[in-house]
Write an enzyme that holds these catalytic residues in place. Structure first.
Site, PDB file in Angstrom:
ATOM      1  N   SER A   1      36.181  31.057  49.678  1.00 33.27           N
ATOM      2  CA  SER A   1      37.336  30.739  50.518  1.00 33.27           C
ATOM      3  C   SER A   1      36.928  30.122  51.850  1.00 33.27           C
ATOM      4  O   SER A   1      35.801  30.301  52.320  1.00 33.27           O
ATOM      5  CB  SER A   1      38.154  32.006  50.800  1.00 33.27           C
ATOM      6  OG  SER A   1      38.528  32.627  49.604  1.00 33.27           O
TER       7      SER A   1
HETATM    8  N1  SAH Z   1      36.072  36.484  47.414  1.00 36.30           N
HETATM    9  C1  SAH Z   1      35.362  35.363  46.866  1.00 36.30           C
HETATM   10  C2  SAH Z   1      36.321  34.249  46.497  1.00 36.30           C
HETATM   11  C3  SAH Z   1      36.216  33.995  45.061  1.00 36.30           C
HETATM   12  S1  SAH Z   1      37.407  32.921  44.323  1.00 36.30           S
HETATM   13  C4  SAH Z   1      34.244  34.882  47.762  1.00 36.30           C
HETATM   14  O1  SAH Z   1      34.072  35.411  48.880  1.00 36.30           O
HETATM   15  O2  SAH Z   1      33.486  34.007  47.353  1.00 36.30           O
HETATM   16  C5  SAH Z   1      38.283  34.088  43.308  1.00 36.30           C
HETATM   17  C6  SAH Z   1      37.480  34.818  42.282  1.00 36.30           C
HETATM   18  O3  SAH Z   1      38.370  35.670  41.576  1.00 36.30           O
HETATM   19  C7  SAH Z   1      36.807  33.926  41.228  1.00 36.30           C
HETATM   20  O4  SAH Z   1      35.440  34.164  41.212  1.00 36.30           O
HETATM   21  C8  SAH Z   1      37.476  34.362  39.933  1.00 36.30           C
HETATM   22  O5  SAH Z   1      36.631  34.325  38.807  1.00 36.30           O
HETATM   23  C9  SAH Z   1      37.897  35.792  40.263  1.00 36.30           C
HETATM   24  N2  SAH Z   1      38.975  36.321  39.404  1.00 36.30           N
HETATM   25  C10 SAH Z   1      40.045  35.665  38.891  1.00 36.30           C
HETATM   26  N3  SAH Z   1      40.780  36.500  38.142  1.00 36.30           N
HETATM   27  C11 SAH Z   1      40.154  37.718  38.167  1.00 36.30           C
HETATM   28  C12 SAH Z   1      40.433  38.975  37.565  1.00 36.30           C
HETATM   29  N4  SAH Z   1      41.464  39.174  36.737  1.00 36.30           N
HETATM   30  N5  SAH Z   1      39.583  40.003  37.819  1.00 36.30           N
HETATM   31  C13 SAH Z   1      38.492  39.842  38.623  1.00 36.30           C
HETATM   32  N6  SAH Z   1      38.180  38.659  39.204  1.00 36.30           N
HETATM   33  C14 SAH Z   1      39.007  37.610  38.993  1.00 36.30           C
END
Ligand code: SAH
Length: 236
Positions: A86
């Site tokens: 993000s």
């Molecule tokens: N907090 C992260 C942002 C990641 S983007 C950072 O600091 O880099 C969002 C993430 O959510 C992705 O990696 C995606 O694979 C994950 N995601 C999407 N659906 C999900 C679910 N049902 N359970 C766990 N993770 C999920």
């Protein structure tokens, strides 16, 4: 021989300094965003403790090596598998909305790069973070371990169901956009707890939503600001 031994630490120090000054500029951009968005947030600055962590956590260590030159730009970056780390301002805002305290236990859904978990790590007692994509979760786990974020536990699973074994949580942060607030997460939030979650479908503007459970267990929601997150996947 002697000069070679002396030269190495100097090069290393320059490398560290290069990132430190970029990180400082990033922190200034976060502060400027906070001032610009005061009408949404009702607060003209991110709290000092969150700003201090944003100015310290090495974001470059949580992104693919080929992206490192852009590590401290105030924007999201690709981390592989169609996912993104993000925008730093959004990380600061979401962290601040959780009002983290040193005795808190926090659940994150969407470990991604591990950066948000590292930011929380410096502000709370324990972080539990769930990622659905195996390779991303493994890479993040290694980065968190290698860089000493020892109060973060990670797991590969569908985060829709939360992490009941460690519930209840003082706060929950969801970093993928979903059409509704998952009931299991509301259930795993402590009375008096706070959740931050981007709510909206793929075809709608998502709203960063603050969910608060009061001391009697009554839940209220408040839309904070329009956002764009990658979609929440899994079987829900
Ligand atoms: N907090 C992260 C942002 C990641 S983007 C950072 O600091 O880099 C969002 C993430 O959510 C992705 O990696 C995606 O694979 C994950 N995601 C999407 N659906 C999900 C679910 N049902 N359970 C766990 N993770 C999920």
């Amino acid at each position: 021989m002697c000069s070679c031994l002396l030269a190495l630490p100097v090069v290393f120090a320059q490398e560290v300094d290069k990132y430190a000054s970029q990180r400082q500029l990033m922190a200034e951009e976060i502060a400027a965003d906070a001032r610009r968005l005061v009408s949404y947030i009702d607060k003209e600055s991110v709290s000092d403790s969150v700003m201090q962590v944003m100015a310290t956590v090495p974001r470059h260590l949580f992104i693919p090596p080929e992206m490192r030159a852009k590590a401290y730009e105030n924007r999201p970056l690709p981390i592989g598998f169609g996912q993104t780390i993000s925008q730093p301002y959004i990380v600061a805002l979401m962290t601040d909305l959780l009002e983290p305290r040193p005795d808190h236990k926090v659940l994150e859904i969407g470990t991604g790069s591990g950066y948000q978990a590292a930011v929380l790590s410096g502000l709370v007692k324990e972080v539990y973070s769930i990622e659905i994509i195996d390779q991303l979760g493994q890479t993040a786990k290694r980065a968190l371990k290698d860089h000493g974020y020892n109060n973060v536990s990670t797991r590969i699973a569908d985060g829709y169901d939360g992490w009941p074994e460690h519930a209840p949580f003082d706060s929950i942060i969801v970093t993928a956009g979903i059409s509704h607030i998952p009931p299991p997460l509301v259930k795993q939030l402590k009375n008096g707890g706070t959740m931050v979650i981007p709510v909206g479908t793929r075809f709608q503007t998502q709203q960063l939503t603050l969910v608060q459970k009061d001391h009697a267990g009554t839940v209220t929601t408040k839309q904070i600001i329009p956002v764009i997150f990658v979609p929440f996947t899994g079987g829900h």
